[in-house]
Enzyme design. Structure first.
Site, short mmCIF file in Angstrom:
data_model
loop_
_atom_site.label_atom_id
_atom_site.label_comp_id
_atom_site.label_asym_id
_atom_site.label_seq_id
_atom_site.Cartn_x
_atom_site.Cartn_y
_atom_site.Cartn_z
N SER A 136 0.81 -1.21 0.00
CA SER A 136 0.00 0.00 0.00
C SER A 136 0.85 1.27 0.00
O SER A 136 1.96 1.30 0.52
CB SER A 136 -0.90 0.02 1.24
OG SER A 136 -1.82 -1.03 1.21
N LEU A 190 -0.59 -4.73 -3.62
CA LEU A 190 -1.47 -5.02 -2.50
C LEU A 190 -2.19 -3.73 -2.12
O LEU A 190 -1.55 -2.70 -1.87
CB LEU A 190 -0.68 -5.56 -1.31
CG LEU A 190 0.30 -6.70 -1.61
CD1 LEU A 190 0.99 -7.16 -0.33
CD2 LEU A 190 -0.41 -7.87 -2.28
N CYS A 191 -3.50 -3.76 -2.11
CA CYS A 191 -4.32 -2.62 -1.73
C CYS A 191 -4.01 -1.42 -2.63
O CYS A 191 -4.01 -1.53 -3.85
CB CYS A 191 -4.13 -2.31 -0.25
SG CYS A 191 -5.39 -1.20 0.45
N THR A 192 -3.68 -0.26 -2.03
CA THR A 192 -3.47 0.95 -2.83
C THR A 192 -2.12 0.97 -3.53
O THR A 192 -1.80 1.95 -4.22
CB THR A 192 -3.60 2.20 -1.94
OG1 THR A 192 -2.68 2.11 -0.84
CG2 THR A 192 -5.03 2.35 -1.43
N THR A 216 -8.49 -2.34 -6.36
CA THR A 216 -7.83 -1.82 -5.17
C THR A 216 -8.88 -1.82 -4.07
O THR A 216 -9.99 -2.32 -4.27
CB THR A 216 -7.25 -0.41 -5.41
OG1 THR A 216 -6.44 -0.02 -4.29
CG2 THR A 216 -8.34 0.63 -5.62
#
Length: 343
Positions: free
Chosen positions: A100, A129-131, A149
């Site tokens: 992130s 991963l994620c953002t 996301t």
């Protein structure tokens, strides 16, 4: 040598979606580099370290794990990282993990964007991963691709990277050499998915058991479960799934599942779709194929016996569905993992 079941990378041909998997065999895809910059959140970074950075003896060799970034970068806002490799070392990796961003509203660090782009151009598989997906978007890696996301940031991601095909309703997206995941726990799902591609279902399941996390949540599962489901009868589905997995060798209909759950078929399908992102029978079919993968990897059972144990009926039916979903017939899948164990 390991068999990678999943979309082909740019090294091996055109990319395809995770739902139309192909296979590829490589001998050197084992170096994983984690990109760390000042302000990197702790959770996703720790998930990648747990999955790729610790050799638990599940496969030989395990990953050669590198942490690359700025020496002294603050992780999680308070830990100072001692990093010996700069971001330029990402280009030496086979897989690059981008956790992130500190703040999705801020433009990603230009040095990180450039390093990720260079790694991709060098042939690396890139996973966010994620953002961390914003870094990939800034690097131009999401143009024309499906991606995801954290659901809270998908609107911003669409606005900033209009060429990306942003899906807010999935846990992760596998587009071959570029993979993206939703927030927090979905990052762990994607990391386990990468292990499954590289080392097979049995190894990924063994690792999941060690980490005490679910062995597999498909990428198409919904990110956000409505409150009526999450706080209502989702525990009934958990019991139902356990029941269904224990009898994969038997014919099972939606009516059978609904009767076991104490629901109407329509109500069951509605709950099932909300929780898993797919229909009951499609979920069951995927689990039958996954069980077949594990038996091919870990047993000497014939294809006919595996077809019977997984409820696929005949070897012909198993071969057809297995090849359609994974891109290779069961015999080739088994031979590759047999070679991997004996190399």
């Amino acid at each position: 040598m390991c068999l990678l079941t999943g979309p082909a990378s740019r090294r091996s041909g055109p990319r395809t979606s995770v739902r139309n998997a192909t296979t590829r065999t490589v001998s050197d895809m084992h170096r994983v580099a984690l990109a760390v910059t000042d302000g990197t959140p702790l959770f996703e970074l720790a998930a990648a370290c747990e999955v790729f950075g610790i050799d638990r003896g599940l496969a030989d060799p395990w990953y050669d794990f590198l942490i690359c970034g700025d020496d002294g970068a603050r992780v999680g806002g308070w830990l100072h990282a001692g990093i010996r490799r700069g971001l330029d070392a990402l280009a030496d990796a086979d897989t690059v993990i981008v956790p992130s961003c500190r703040d999705a509203a801020e433009p990603p660090l230009p040095a990180l964007v450039a390093a990720v782009r260079a790694a991709h151009e060098a042939g690396a598989r890139i996973a966010s991963l994620c953002t961390g997906a914003f870094v990939l978007g800034e690097a131009g890696l999401l143009d024309g691709r499906p991606a995801t996301t954290h659901w809270a940031h998908t609107t911003l991601m669409r606005e900033r990277y209009p060429a990306a095909q942003v899906d807010p309703d999935v846990l992760y997206v596998d587009d071959g050499d570029v993979l993206t995941s939703a927030g927090k726990a979905a990052g762990m799902d994607l990391c386990l998915h990468l292990v499954r591609l590289d080392h097979g279902t049995a190894v990924a399941n063994a690792l999941a058991r060690t980490l005490v996390v679910p062995p597999h949540r498909p990428g198409g599962q919904a990110q956000y479960i409505p409150a009526a489901v999450a706080h209502g009868r989702d525990h009934v589905l958990a019991d139902l799934m356990t029941w269904a997995l224990a009898r994969l060798d038997r014919p099972t209909t939606v009516r059978d599942l609904a009767r076991q759950a104490g629901m109407s078929p329509r109500n069951l399908t509605r709950h099932f779709t909300a929780v898993t992102g797919t229909s009951p029978l499609r979920w069951l079919h995927t689990e039958r194929i996954r069980r077949a993968q594990e038996l091919l990897e870990t047993s000497d059972l014939s294809v006919e016996q595996i077809a019977a144990r997984t409820g696929m009926g005949t070897a012909t039916t198993l071969r057809r569905h297995f090849s359609h979903q994974l891109g290779v017939p069961p015999a080739v899948y088994r031979q590759t993992f047999t070679r991997a164990r004996t190399d």
